[in-house]
Design an enzyme around this catalytic site. Structure first.
Site, PDB file in Angstrom:
ATOM      1  N   SER A  36      -2.879 -13.291   7.846  1.00 25.94           N
ATOM      2  CA  SER A  36      -1.595 -13.240   7.104  1.00 25.94           C
ATOM      3  C   SER A  36      -1.077 -14.800   6.828  1.00 25.94           C
ATOM      4  O   SER A  36      -1.192 -15.226   5.508  1.00 25.94           O
ATOM      5  CB  SER A  36      -0.726 -12.379   7.279  1.00 25.94           C
ATOM      6  OG  SER A  36      -1.048 -11.085   7.372  1.00 25.94           O
ATOM      7  N   ARG A  44      -1.707 -17.484   3.374  1.00 25.54           N
ATOM      8  CA  ARG A  44      -0.264 -18.029   2.850  1.00 25.54           C
ATOM      9  C   ARG A  44      -0.368 -19.607   3.076  1.00 25.54           C
ATOM     10  O   ARG A  44       0.076 -20.333   1.985  1.00 25.54           O
ATOM     11  CB  ARG A  44       0.982 -17.417   3.437  1.00 25.54           C
ATOM     12  CG  ARG A  44       1.135 -15.942   2.857  1.00 25.54           C
ATOM     13  CD  ARG A  44       1.963 -15.108   3.889  1.00 25.54           C
ATOM     14  NE  ARG A  44       2.286 -13.824   3.517  1.00 25.54           N
ATOM     15  CZ  ARG A  44       1.516 -12.762   3.470  1.00 25.54           C
ATOM     16  NH1 ARG A  44       0.421 -12.798   3.926  1.00 25.54           N
ATOM     17  NH2 ARG A  44       1.943 -11.727   3.116  1.00 25.54           N
ATOM     18  N   GLY A  99      -7.910  -7.816   0.646  1.00 20.40           N
ATOM     19  CA  GLY A  99      -6.687  -7.231  -0.166  1.00 20.40           C
ATOM     20  C   GLY A  99      -5.432  -8.296  -0.425  1.00 20.40           C
ATOM     21  O   GLY A  99      -4.986  -8.500  -1.330  1.00 20.40           O
ATOM     22  N   ARG A 155      -9.826  -0.463  -3.759  1.00 15.92           N
ATOM     23  CA  ARG A 155      -8.600  -0.095  -3.359  1.00 15.92           C
ATOM     24  C   ARG A 155      -7.418  -0.178  -4.604  1.00 15.92           C
ATOM     25  O   ARG A 155      -7.767  -1.164  -5.585  1.00 15.92           O
ATOM     26  CB  ARG A 155      -8.131  -1.575  -2.337  1.00 15.92           C
ATOM     27  CG  ARG A 155      -9.030  -1.128  -1.056  1.00 15.92           C
ATOM     28  CD  ARG A 155      -8.725  -2.269   0.014  1.00 15.92           C
ATOM     29  NE  ARG A 155      -7.431  -2.156   0.491  1.00 15.92           N
ATOM     30  CZ  ARG A 155      -7.056  -3.205   1.242  1.00 15.92           C
ATOM     31  NH1 ARG A 155      -7.888  -4.144   1.600  1.00 15.92           N
ATOM     32  NH2 ARG A 155      -5.856  -3.099   1.734  1.00 15.92           N
ATOM     33  N   ASP A 186      -1.570  -2.620  10.986  1.00 12.36           N
ATOM     34  CA  ASP A 186      -3.072  -3.104  11.109  1.00 12.36           C
ATOM     35  C   ASP A 186      -3.558  -2.439  12.656  1.00 12.36           C
ATOM     36  O   ASP A 186      -4.609  -2.741  12.818  1.00 12.36           O
ATOM     37  CB  ASP A 186      -3.177  -4.449  10.748  1.00 12.36           C
ATOM     38  CG  ASP A 186      -2.749  -4.696   9.385  1.00 12.36           C
ATOM     39  OD1 ASP A 186      -3.106  -3.972   8.421  1.00 12.36           O
ATOM     40  OD2 ASP A 186      -2.479  -6.194   9.127  1.00 12.36           O
ATOM     41  N   ARG A 201      -8.382   4.696   6.925  1.00 14.50           N
ATOM     42  CA  ARG A 201      -8.152   4.548   8.468  1.00 14.50           C
ATOM     43  C   ARG A 201      -7.837   5.742   8.914  1.00 14.50           C
ATOM     44  O   ARG A 201      -7.816   5.762  10.210  1.00 14.50           O
ATOM     45  CB  ARG A 201      -7.383   3.135   8.735  1.00 14.50           C
ATOM     46  CG  ARG A 201      -7.998   2.136   8.288  1.00 14.50           C
ATOM     47  CD  ARG A 201      -7.350   0.808   8.859  1.00 14.50           C
ATOM     48  NE  ARG A 201      -7.997  -0.371   8.665  1.00 14.50           N
ATOM     49  CZ  ARG A 201      -7.599  -1.511   8.466  1.00 14.50           C
ATOM     50  NH1 ARG A 201      -6.256  -1.686   8.566  1.00 14.50           N
ATOM     51  NH2 ARG A 201      -8.386  -2.776   8.227  1.00 14.50           N
TER      52      ARG A 201
HETATM   53  C1  S3P Z   1      -0.869  -8.063   4.605  1.00 12.64           C
HETATM   54  C2  S3P Z   1      -0.010  -7.051   4.397  1.00 12.64           C
HETATM   55  C3  S3P Z   1      -0.605  -5.731   5.145  1.00 12.64           C
HETATM   56  C4  S3P Z   1      -1.463  -5.490   5.956  1.00 12.64           C
HETATM   57  C5  S3P Z   1      -2.841  -6.593   5.696  1.00 12.64           C
HETATM   58  C6  S3P Z   1      -2.107  -7.849   5.335  1.00 12.64           C
HETATM   59  C7  S3P Z   1      -0.258  -9.387   4.378  1.00 12.64           C
HETATM   60  O1  S3P Z   1      -0.839  -4.922   3.612  1.00 12.64           O
HETATM   61  O2  S3P Z   1      -2.020  -4.323   6.095  1.00 12.64           O
HETATM   62  O3  S3P Z   1      -3.583  -6.608   6.415  1.00 12.64           O
HETATM   63  O4  S3P Z   1      -1.120 -10.572   4.755  1.00 12.64           O
HETATM   64  O5  S3P Z   1       0.644  -9.387   3.495  1.00 12.64           O
HETATM   65  P1  S3P Z   1       0.191  -4.352   2.574  1.00 12.64           P
HETATM   66  O6  S3P Z   1       1.025  -5.195   2.064  1.00 12.64           O
HETATM   67  O7  S3P Z   1      -0.875  -3.680   1.713  1.00 12.64           O
HETATM   68  O8  S3P Z   1       0.888  -3.315   3.569  1.00 12.64           O
END
Ligand code: S3P
Length: 634
Positions: free
Chosen positions: A8, A12, A85, A113, A306, A337
């Site tokens: 994450s 960023r 995602g 998704r 996660d 999942r």
């Molecule tokens: C993430 C947020 C989560 C997480 C993903 C990473 C992020 O998803 O499950 O692996 O980096 O902001 P959601 O924001 O869809 O809950």
């Protein structure tokens, strides 16, 4: 252990440094497939991103990023978010606010998704974007433009949606606010502050005031607690184990897995070591013991989202019941999942019941091995590799390429976790038996480093000759060994030998070195010194090492040993085809008759005669032998 950088945070870091003005060095970037998509996307909109660790084509962990200071350029072609995602949602927020059109695409999983969750708020800000079909899935077409600020109450607790809106808000005039139904990971907020942008916060309302330009500033990415979770569970569930993972991110909006494991009875010590860049990090020590069931629900879910696949595995290994509820979000992750975890645990003999928003696991039933596919979902693959450690018989996880989306190198860490050290494949044999070519093929296939131990001896021989020392004068050679600045190591996947700072290449196979290397390699103190260096290399990662005494002397304890030979006639032909006139028979005699580490077949080594085999035939025979020695080769 250590784990790679946080996924994450790595996304960023590249996005925020990429839009900032000035330069940022990112240390500990996670070079996984997911984050590399974000890196490529930021390059496509004009950020200059250079790997500083020489990994131009590979997986860099140290990046220098020169940002575009808020002025992005239109990308050529579509932007591929792969399986990610986070990439698709965060980049959507950014691109919706730019004065150009862009299209975001993803793989089959990502294209299924839900993207309506970002299209709705971004459209409310005035963005023109659309997905495909009723479910508004990728590809996403974005006609970027000027946005207006909004206040948006998220129906689902999602850090990705929150971050997308905040990123868009940086380019809108005025205050943009997001209200979260539960606290979600706050990496974006912390990093925005790090890059000099104030983040407004009132309870679970988070805002930014636009327009805002970020200022580049170096950033260190801590280890990913979601990756650490696999090892924490594996150690916690194995009585007698004692594992410390160093340098892990401990941001409290991410560290819910620690609280859950504590409730499951795990004895744990957490030491916070730093957090200068806004993200606390430290060391986690767990000791294995009996686990007990627990309830995971409500606001905690966003905090462990996660980690639920591997926590479900922990629950199956625990005594008593575990209930996971309020986790319907899991159905729209890289796979469904809930369904996939339940099915696989059942296939391994666990008692599990699927619920709409979670599962109920009656722990304590012994697990048995099974063949389980990852369903293309990295966390399913890794969670079930861990389950396999506790199952009787053989567990096979298939379709594991997806692991590289978040944890490249997981398999090598698994091998180290099991054996307590990185694995080594020792390949010995006489000159020109084909062992270096085979070693290279094996290393490439496994993604391991390859070390040609002969290059070390040759490098040192070159130094002896350079110094005008007679190779037969062992006393003088020994004296030189302690004086000279000699180093050998691995760079990328190649063995690199340096003498007094000079990198040796062609010098290593010069006729003079060919003639003298056997003599030098007889000197016991020289060999000892090299053995020390070889063993040190094996501390850093899995190795394929080839030479004359690798299985017998350097790594006598390794399980994976090959001895590759060929008739002297064949080997002489090979050498002359390479344009070299190495005297094969003379080398054989000297190698096998020397007092120190003579060439011989190590105990437990599999002998492969390559006289009648092509190179690929020899490599196949080698893979076969390694499989029989227990190496898992996918
Ligand atoms: C993430 C947020 C989560 C997480 C993903 C990473 C992020 O998803 O499950 O692996 O980096 O902001 P959601 O924001 O869809 O809950």
């Amino acid at each position: 252990m250590r784990v790679p950088g946080d996924k994450s945070i790595s996304h960023r870091a590249v996005i925020l440094a990429g839009i900032a003005g000035g330069e940022t060095t990112v240390t500990g970037f996670l070079p996984s497939d997911d984050c590399l998509c974000t890196l490529a996307a930021m390059r496509a909109v004009g950020a200059e991103i250079d790997p500083l660790d020489g990994q131009t084509e590979g997986r860099p962990e140290l990046l220098r990023i020169r940002g575009v200071a808020g002025r992005l350029q239109a990308p050529e072609g579509t932007i591929d978010c792969g399986n990610s995602g986070t990439a698709m949602r965060l980049l959507s927020g950014l691109l919706a606010a730019q004065p150009f059109a862009s299209t975001l695409v993803g793989d089959a999983s990502l294209s299924g998704r839900p993207m309506g969750r970002i299209i709705t708020p971004l459209s409310a800000m005035g963005a023109r974007m659309r997905g495909q079909g009723d479910r508004q899935t990728a590809p996403l077409e974005i006609e970027g433009g000027k946005l207006r600020p909004i206040e948006y109450s998220m129906p689902v607790a999602s850090a990705q949606v929150k971050s997308a809106i905040l990123l868009a808000g940086l380019f809108a005039e005025g205050e943009t606010w997001v209200v979260q139904p539960a606290v979600t990971r706050d990496h974006s907020e912390r990093m925005l502050r790090h890059f000099g942008v104030p983040v407004l916060q009132e309870g679970q309302r988070i805002g930014v005031r636009g327009p805002a330009v970020l200022k580049g500033r170096d950033f260190v990415v801590p280890g990913d607690i979601s990756s650490a979770a696999f090892w924490l569970v594996a150690a916690a569930a194995a009585p007698g184990s004692d594992l410390t993972i160093e340098g892990v991110g401990l941001n409290e909006t991410r560290a819910g897995v620690l609280a859950v494991l504590r409730r499951m009875g795990v004895s744990m010590a957490v030491e916070v070591c730093g957090g200068e860049d806004g993200e606390p990090w430290g060391n986690i020590r767990v000791r294995g013991g009996a686990l007990k069931g627990t309830v995971i629900e409500g606001a905690e879910i966003a905090n462990v989202i996660d980690e639920i696949p591997v926590l479900a595995v922990a629950a199956a290994l625990a005594e008593g019941e575990t209930v996971i509820r309020d986790a319907a979000e899991l159905r729209v992750k890289e796979s469904d999942r809930i369904h996939e975890v339940v099915r696989r645990l059942q296939a391994m003999g666990a008692e599990v019941e699927e619920k709409e928003d979670g599962m109920r696991i009656q722990g304590g039933r012994p697990l048995h091995g099974a063949e389980v596919s990852s369903e293309g979902d990295h966390r399913i693959a890794m969670a079930f590799a861990i389950a396999g450690l506790f199952a009787s018989g053989h567990t096979k996880v298939t379709d594991v390429g997806c692991v590289a989306t978040s944890y490249p190198g997981f398999d090598r860490e698994l091998a180290r976790f099991l054996e307590g050290k990185y694995p080594v494949i020792a390949i010995d044999g006489p000159a020109a038996s084909g062992k270096s070519s085979v070693a290279r093929i094996i290393a490439e296939r496994l993604g391991w480093s390859v070390v040609n131990s002969g290059a070390f001896y040759r490098g040192f021989t070159w130094a002896v000759l350079q110094a005008g020392v007679d190779p037969a004068d062992h006393g003088a050679v020994e004296a030189l060994a302690s004086e000279i600045d000699f180093s050998g190591g691995i760079e990328g996947t190649e063995t690199v030998v340096r003498v007094e700072g000079r990198t040796l290449r062609d010098e290593l196979t010069s006729p003079a070195v060919n003639a003298a290397v056997s003599e030098i390699a007889r000197v016991a103190s020289v060999r000892q010194r090299m053995v020390g260096q070889f063993r040190a290399l094996a501390e850093a990662g899995p190795l394929v090492m080839e030479g004359r005494d690798i299985g017998s002397v350097v790594f006598p304890d390794t399980r994976y040993k090959l001895y590759i030979q060929a008739s002297p006639e064949v080997r002489e032909q090979r050498r002359s085809a390479q344009g070299q006139n190495d005297s094969i028979r003379e080398r054989d005699r000297s190698d096998s008759e020397r007092d120190s580490s003579p060439l011989r077949v190590a105990e437990g080594a599999r002998v492969i005669d390559s006289s009648q085999l092509s190179l690929s035939g020899t490599a196949e025979a080698a893979f076969e032998a390694l499989r029989e020695q227990g190496l898992v080769i996918s």
